[in-house]
Structure formats: C-alpha cells, structure tokens
Design a protein around this motif. Sequence first.
Motif, mmCIF file in Angstrom:
data_model
loop_
_atom_site.group_PDB
_atom_site.id
_atom_site.type_symbol
_atom_site.label_atom_id
_atom_site.label_comp_id
_atom_site.label_asym_id
_atom_site.label_seq_id
_atom_site.Cartn_x
_atom_site.Cartn_y
_atom_site.Cartn_z
ATOM 1 N N SER A 24 0.970 -0.544 -0.116
ATOM 2 C CA SER A 24 0.046 0.139 0.039
ATOM 3 C C SER A 24 1.007 1.210 0.353
ATOM 4 C CB SER A 24 -1.044 0.038 1.596
ATOM 5 O OG SER A 24 -0.449 0.176 2.427
ATOM 6 N N GLN A 25 2.091 1.140 0.334
ATOM 7 C CA GLN A 25 2.718 2.857 0.733
ATOM 8 C C GLN A 25 2.926 3.547 -0.626
ATOM 9 O OE1 GLN A 25 6.222 1.511 3.168
ATOM 10 N NE2 GLN A 25 5.389 0.572 4.771
ATOM 11 N N PRO A 26 3.517 3.006 -2.745
ATOM 12 C CA PRO A 26 3.110 4.027 -2.939
ATOM 13 C C PRO A 26 1.854 4.187 -3.430
ATOM 14 C CG PRO A 26 4.444 1.799 -3.170
ATOM 15 C CD PRO A 26 4.124 1.272 -2.225
ATOM 16 N N LEU A 27 1.025 3.650 -2.613
ATOM 17 C CA LEU A 27 -0.085 3.641 -2.972
ATOM 18 C C LEU A 27 -0.876 4.668 -2.522
ATOM 19 C CD1 LEU A 27 -0.678 -0.366 -3.998
ATOM 20 C CD2 LEU A 27 0.490 1.582 -5.727
ATOM 21 N N LEU A 28 -1.052 5.001 -1.180
ATOM 22 C CA LEU A 28 -2.082 5.955 -0.640
ATOM 23 C C LEU A 28 -2.471 6.568 -1.012
ATOM 24 C CD1 LEU A 28 0.074 6.215 2.340
ATOM 25 C CD2 LEU A 28 -1.449 3.994 2.244
ATOM 26 N N VAL A 29 -1.428 7.443 -1.640
ATOM 27 C CA VAL A 29 -2.668 8.403 -3.260
ATOM 28 C C VAL A 29 -3.525 8.142 -3.423
ATOM 29 C CG1 VAL A 29 -2.638 10.381 -4.370
ATOM 30 C CG2 VAL A 29 -0.159 10.168 -2.605
ATOM 31 N N THR A 30 -3.060 7.346 -4.334
ATOM 32 C CA THR A 30 -4.585 6.498 -5.456
ATOM 33 C C THR A 30 -5.903 5.991 -4.487
ATOM 34 O OG1 THR A 30 -2.821 6.288 -7.001
ATOM 35 C CG2 THR A 30 -4.498 5.483 -7.235
ATOM 36 N N MET A 31 -5.430 5.678 -4.050
ATOM 37 C CA MET A 31 -5.398 5.196 -2.775
ATOM 38 C C MET A 31 -7.441 5.963 -2.014
ATOM 39 S SD MET A 31 -5.114 1.905 -0.594
ATOM 40 C CE MET A 31 -4.330 -0.054 -1.157
ATOM 41 N N GLY A 32 -6.673 7.212 -1.519
ATOM 42 C CA GLY A 32 -7.211 8.330 -1.217
ATOM 43 C C GLY A 32 -7.659 8.870 -2.099
ATOM 44 N N HIS A 33 -7.490 8.996 -3.507
ATOM 45 C CA HIS A 33 -8.548 9.426 -4.432
ATOM 46 C C HIS A 33 -9.731 8.609 -4.884
ATOM 47 C CE1 HIS A 33 -4.941 12.740 -5.565
ATOM 48 N NE2 HIS A 33 -5.556 12.570 -4.610
ATOM 49 N N ASP A 34 -9.159 7.684 -4.700
ATOM 50 C CA ASP A 34 -10.920 6.629 -5.853
ATOM 51 C C ASP A 34 -11.729 6.456 -3.899
ATOM 52 O OD1 ASP A 34 -11.364 4.782 -7.050
ATOM 53 O OD2 ASP A 34 -10.815 2.841 -6.029
ATOM 54 N N LEU A 35 -11.118 6.361 -2.862
ATOM 55 C CA LEU A 35 -12.115 6.408 -2.005
ATOM 56 C C LEU A 35 -12.882 7.747 -1.238
ATOM 57 C CD1 LEU A 35 -11.158 2.575 -0.700
ATOM 58 C CD2 LEU A 35 -13.407 3.289 -2.801
ATOM 59 N N ALA A 36 -12.376 8.430 -1.852
ATOM 60 C CA ALA A 36 -12.470 9.358 -1.460
ATOM 61 C C ALA A 36 -11.906 9.972 0.639
ATOM 62 C CB ALA A 36 -13.926 10.272 -1.221
#
Length: 396
Positions: A24-36
């Motif tokens: 998850s560490q490189p994906l945090l920004v994308t996860m946050g955008h996807d799930l608000a």
Amino acid sequence: MLSRGVVILFAVACGAAVANVYFSQPLLVTMGHDLAMSPALVGSVVTLTHVGYGLGLFFLVPLGDMADRRRLVVAQLLLLVVALGVVATAPTAAMLLAGVAATGLLAVVTQTLVAFAASLAPAAGRGRVVGLVTSGVVIGILLARTASGLMADLAGWRSVYVASASLTALLALVLHRVLPRHGAAPPTTLRYGQLLRSTVTLFARERLLRLRALFGLLVFAAFSTLWSSVALPLSEAPYSLSHSEIGAFGLVGVVGALAASVAGRLNDRGLSRRTTGIALALLTLSWLPLAFTRSSLWALAAGVILLDLAVQAVHVTNQTLIYALHPAAGSRLIGGYMVFYSVGSATGALAATSLYAAAGWPAVCILGATFSALGLALWVSTGERKKQWWSGQGCG
C-alpha cells in the motif's frame, strides 16, 4: 538437513507473504482519491496493516509450537487469499481498512515460516539458514513497492491485490506438497491460553530476548519512518514521480538482502555483538544523506542503501540469537520478538506521516535519526561492551 531448494522455497514464500504489508505504501495517494479518504485516514491504511500484523504475531505465530506447522502455514495462506480479495474489491474506505487489517493479521505466516526453517536447520548453520530466508523477506519488502507502483500505473491499485491473491493461492498449493509435516522439535503439550502466557513468561525471564526486542522496535521504527513517508516528497514538486518510479527506489535497497545473508554467517561465527554495533552506527549515519532527499535523488539512494543494510543485519542477528535460547519455543520467541517489530513499524508510520504534514521532510529525518541513535545508545550501554567488541563474542 534442509536442502538449498527448500530453503529458497521458504525464502520465496516469506517474501510473497510479507510483501502484502508493504504494497500500500506507494499507493496511498491513489487509494485516497479512489475512495474519497482524508489524508489522515489514508495514513491509517499503513498503521492498521501493522496493527493487524502485531496482533497476528502474538495470537497466531505461537500456534507453530503446538500445531503441525505445515498445516498452519497452508491454512493461513488460504485465509490470506480471502483477505486480499476483500482489499481488491473494497467499495468503501471502511471495507478497505478492514481488509488491510486482516491482511496484516494473516501475513504473519512469514514468521511461522522463519521459525519452521530455523527448527529444521542444524545449530551450527542456523544463522546461515535464517539469513537466507530473511533475504527473501528483504527482497519481498523491496519488490512490493516496485511491483505495486508499476502495476498501479498499468492496471490500477486493485490489480496489485488480485495478483497477490493469485500468487498466495499458488504458494499454498506448492507448500502443502513440499514442506515436511513436522519440525525438528515436538509440539508443546501446552493449551492455547497457556501458550500465550508462556510467551509473556519468556520475556520476563530472558534478558537477551527483551534487549533484542528493543533493538527490533527501534530499528523498524526508523525503517518505517522512511518507507511510510518517502513517497510523499517524491510525488511532489520538484520530482512529481509516478507510482512505478517511486516504487523503483525500493530496488536501491536490494543490497539489504546481501546484508541479511552475511549477517547470518557472522552470527554463526560468534560475531553477533560486533555486527549489531556496526549496523546501528550505519543506521544512524544513513539519515544524513536522507536529509538531502529534496535536493538529490543520489543522496536518497545512498541513504536507502545504508538504512536497509543496517536494519536487516540487526534483524537477522536478533532472530538467530533469540531462537537459540529455547528452540522448542521457537515460534513463541520469534512471534513475541516480532510484536516489538510491529509496534516499531506502526509507530514510525503514524509518526512520520503526521510529522510530514505538520513540519515537512526535515522533521521526518530528525525522527528517524532519533530512533536510530536510541538503538545505538542502547547497544553502547549494555554489558561488557569493550570485551565483547574486541573478542567478537557475546550476544547482548
């Protein structure tokens, strides 16, 4: 005696399992955008993964001393497949957080495998085996960031967890067929509640275990301080790197895998204390180049190499020494020690992401350097330092 092929299989399985903690560490920004998700909630993805890992270390890993480790490994891997499926299909932030917590809980199969490999190794070569298996853990951690960043750029962040679930299912099948049915030590006759209490008793009784657990907490707090937050400055100006480019920086630390193997051999030669002292000094030094990350990617690369070398050398030394205390309680010893690893990792992740938002990258580097210096100070303050340094003996 373990064949090299089986040791490599142990290493591969450990690397694949532990990678799930770091995807998850490189994906945090994308996860946050996807799930608000808010920035604070996004940071809790990493923290909850480590909290789940810590709970698994205390409640699941000790089962390796009372159950058939082969069946235990396969069962945990299959449940991990389910948890990864929850993360991959999560429609809401709440489901994602539940999934990553369960993933962390079940990823502790890594430590069951480490204890299993140590139990099958001869005492004179145990450091070498633990070092080789831990090399797989190091590579898994580093490839996790690289692979997740690349796959997220190509097919979205959810594809990372779909691929991991598929690989985990395959490994469950292979390990079911290949792993020996029993370890070298017979299962304990303790009941589950007694087993957990005995883990606490071991800590109360063994000074070496307590000391090495504190080393583990501090070095992994420093490790997590870097890796839970470094994506933040790299994704901003002046770099504005992509997921795959950020993940590729994990490969710079692949030298850490070499450190794990070398540290294991040094421990077999009785050089545990010297290895620990040099590694902690390098860990503290690593934060000097890391402080220049915003102005030089070369400085970041140098710091990453030093930090990963140091952390893995201390980690292998810790595991080799504590397993030797009571081989029949190997899973409890490894699991109990790794609880401190998880506490350190969660502390570093939470503190670093919060501190970055409040005070920026220099404050994060001060935090990491503080954790590292505390570890070095602890090493300096423990008994018979000069005698053990020059003789190369002792394990304090």
